[in-house]
Design a protein around this motif. Structure first.
Motif, mmCIF file in Angstrom:
data_model
loop_
_atom_site.group_PDB
_atom_site.id
_atom_site.type_symbol
_atom_site.label_atom_id
_atom_site.label_comp_id
_atom_site.label_asym_id
_atom_site.label_seq_id
_atom_site.Cartn_x
_atom_site.Cartn_y
_atom_site.Cartn_z
ATOM 1 N N GLU A 94 -0.304 9.609 6.019
ATOM 2 C CA GLU A 94 -0.727 8.344 6.639
ATOM 3 C C GLU A 94 -1.368 7.497 5.549
ATOM 4 O O GLU A 94 -2.243 7.969 4.810
ATOM 5 C CB GLU A 94 -1.729 8.619 7.762
ATOM 6 C CG GLU A 94 -2.294 7.401 8.411
ATOM 7 C CD GLU A 94 -1.274 6.601 9.211
ATOM 8 O OE1 GLU A 94 -1.607 5.477 9.593
ATOM 9 O OE2 GLU A 94 -0.152 7.094 9.471
ATOM 10 N N VAL A 95 -0.928 6.255 5.415
ATOM 11 C CA VAL A 95 -1.449 5.354 4.386
ATOM 12 C C VAL A 95 -2.260 4.255 5.070
ATOM 13 O O VAL A 95 -1.785 3.605 6.003
ATOM 14 C CB VAL A 95 -0.302 4.722 3.565
ATOM 15 C CG1 VAL A 95 -0.865 3.750 2.523
ATOM 16 C CG2 VAL A 95 0.539 5.806 2.897
ATOM 17 N N LYS A 96 -3.476 4.078 4.608
ATOM 18 C CA LYS A 96 -4.344 3.017 5.122
ATOM 19 C C LYS A 96 -4.943 2.275 3.937
ATOM 20 O O LYS A 96 -5.281 2.879 2.915
ATOM 21 C CB LYS A 96 -5.489 3.593 5.974
ATOM 22 C CG LYS A 96 -5.040 4.211 7.277
ATOM 23 C CD LYS A 96 -4.528 3.157 8.211
ATOM 24 C CE LYS A 96 -4.149 3.744 9.551
ATOM 25 N NZ LYS A 96 -3.437 2.781 10.379
ATOM 26 N N SER A 97 -5.080 0.962 4.090
ATOM 27 C CA SER A 97 -5.698 0.177 3.023
ATOM 28 C C SER A 97 -6.683 -0.806 3.627
ATOM 29 O O SER A 97 -6.596 -1.155 4.808
ATOM 30 C CB SER A 97 -4.638 -0.566 2.211
ATOM 31 O OG SER A 97 -3.968 -1.520 2.999
ATOM 32 N N ASN B 198 -14.031 1.047 4.360
ATOM 33 C CA ASN B 198 -13.324 2.287 4.096
ATOM 34 C C ASN B 198 -12.234 2.472 5.147
ATOM 35 O O ASN B 198 -12.535 2.688 6.321
ATOM 36 C CB ASN B 198 -14.296 3.470 4.120
ATOM 37 C CG ASN B 198 -13.666 4.744 3.623
ATOM 38 O OD1 ASN B 198 -12.443 4.897 3.655
ATOM 39 N ND2 ASN B 198 -14.484 5.663 3.160
ATOM 40 N N PRO B 199 -10.955 2.400 4.734
ATOM 41 C CA PRO B 199 -9.862 2.473 5.702
ATOM 42 C C PRO B 199 -9.705 3.838 6.376
ATOM 43 O O PRO B 199 -8.976 3.954 7.356
ATOM 44 C CB PRO B 199 -8.628 2.112 4.878
ATOM 45 C CG PRO B 199 -9.004 2.361 3.471
ATOM 46 C CD PRO B 199 -10.486 2.167 3.382
ATOM 47 N N GLU C 95 -8.771 1.416 -1.037
ATOM 48 C CA GLU C 95 -9.880 0.500 -0.758
ATOM 49 C C GLU C 95 -10.201 -0.275 -2.020
ATOM 50 O O GLU C 95 -10.554 0.327 -3.044
ATOM 51 C CB GLU C 95 -11.117 1.275 -0.296
ATOM 52 C CG GLU C 95 -12.303 0.389 -0.002
ATOM 53 C CD GLU C 95 -13.553 1.171 0.348
ATOM 54 O OE1 GLU C 95 -14.562 0.514 0.663
ATOM 55 O OE2 GLU C 95 -13.542 2.408 0.307
ATOM 56 N N ASN C 96 -10.042 -1.583 -1.952
ATOM 57 C CA ASN C 96 -10.301 -2.458 -3.107
ATOM 58 C C ASN C 96 -9.561 -1.964 -4.351
ATOM 59 O O ASN C 96 -10.090 -1.980 -5.457
ATOM 60 C CB ASN C 96 -11.803 -2.553 -3.382
ATOM 61 C CG ASN C 96 -12.567 -3.116 -2.213
ATOM 62 O OD1 ASN C 96 -12.067 -3.949 -1.473
ATOM 63 N ND2 ASN C 96 -13.784 -2.637 -2.016
ATOM 64 N N ALA D 260 0.838 -1.209 0.000
ATOM 65 C CA ALA D 260 0.000 0.000 0.000
ATOM 66 C C ALA D 260 0.872 1.259 0.000
ATOM 67 O O ALA D 260 0.582 2.223 -0.721
ATOM 68 C CB ALA D 260 -0.938 0.000 1.195
ATOM 69 N N GLU D 261 1.945 1.265 0.788
ATOM 70 C CA GLU D 261 2.833 2.435 0.839
ATOM 71 C C GLU D 261 3.540 2.651 -0.491
ATOM 72 O O GLU D 261 3.740 3.788 -0.917
ATOM 73 C CB GLU D 261 3.829 2.280 1.981
ATOM 74 C CG GLU D 261 3.158 2.465 3.333
ATOM 75 C CD GLU D 261 4.007 2.016 4.494
ATOM 76 O OE1 GLU D 261 5.189 1.654 4.303
ATOM 77 O OE2 GLU D 261 3.476 2.016 5.631
#
Length: 116
Positions: free
Chosen positions: A58-61, A66-67, A104-105, A17-18
């Motif tokens: 900030e990276v969220k997956s 929904n992250p 997300e997806n 993701a990053e």
């Protein structure tokens, strides 16, 4: 053993993701300064520069959720402490903001200048 394996898989997903987030930022003219800056307060996934503004990202997956909801007030508090440490450590004298990239997806959302 299950916990260790789950932790390794989670780190691999985070690294993927990053990388996607870093590529996304580069395509939009950002210069990546650093990935995964750690302090005793927490971690900043990506530090980038664009138009003389430092972006702490900030990276969220997530899959099928929904992250963005994983970015809590407590998480922002830790990020802010880590930013203050980074600024002190690097004698940084530029404006900055906190951004989020949510994947997300496979779809990427860029949320600039988040606050609580």
């Amino acid at each position: 053993m299950k916990f260790l394996l789950r932790n390794i898989v989670s780190r691999e997903k985070g690294a993927i993701a990053e990388k996607k987030a870093g590529d996304f930022l580069k395509q939009r003219g950002f210069e990546i300064i650093e990935y995964n800056f750690f302090s005793k307060y927490g971690e900043i996934d990506i530090i980038a520069l664009k138009d003389n503004i430092v972006h702490f990202v900030e990276v969220k997956s997530g899959v099928n959720f929904n992250p963005v909801y994983a970015i809590t007030a407590k998480k922002i508090e830790r990020i802010l402490k880590t930013i203050k440490y980074y600024i002190l450590l690097n004698s940084l004298d530029l404006p900055y903001c906190i951004d989020a990239i949510c994947i997300e997806n496979g779809s990427i959302s860029f949320i600039e200048n988040i606050t609580f």
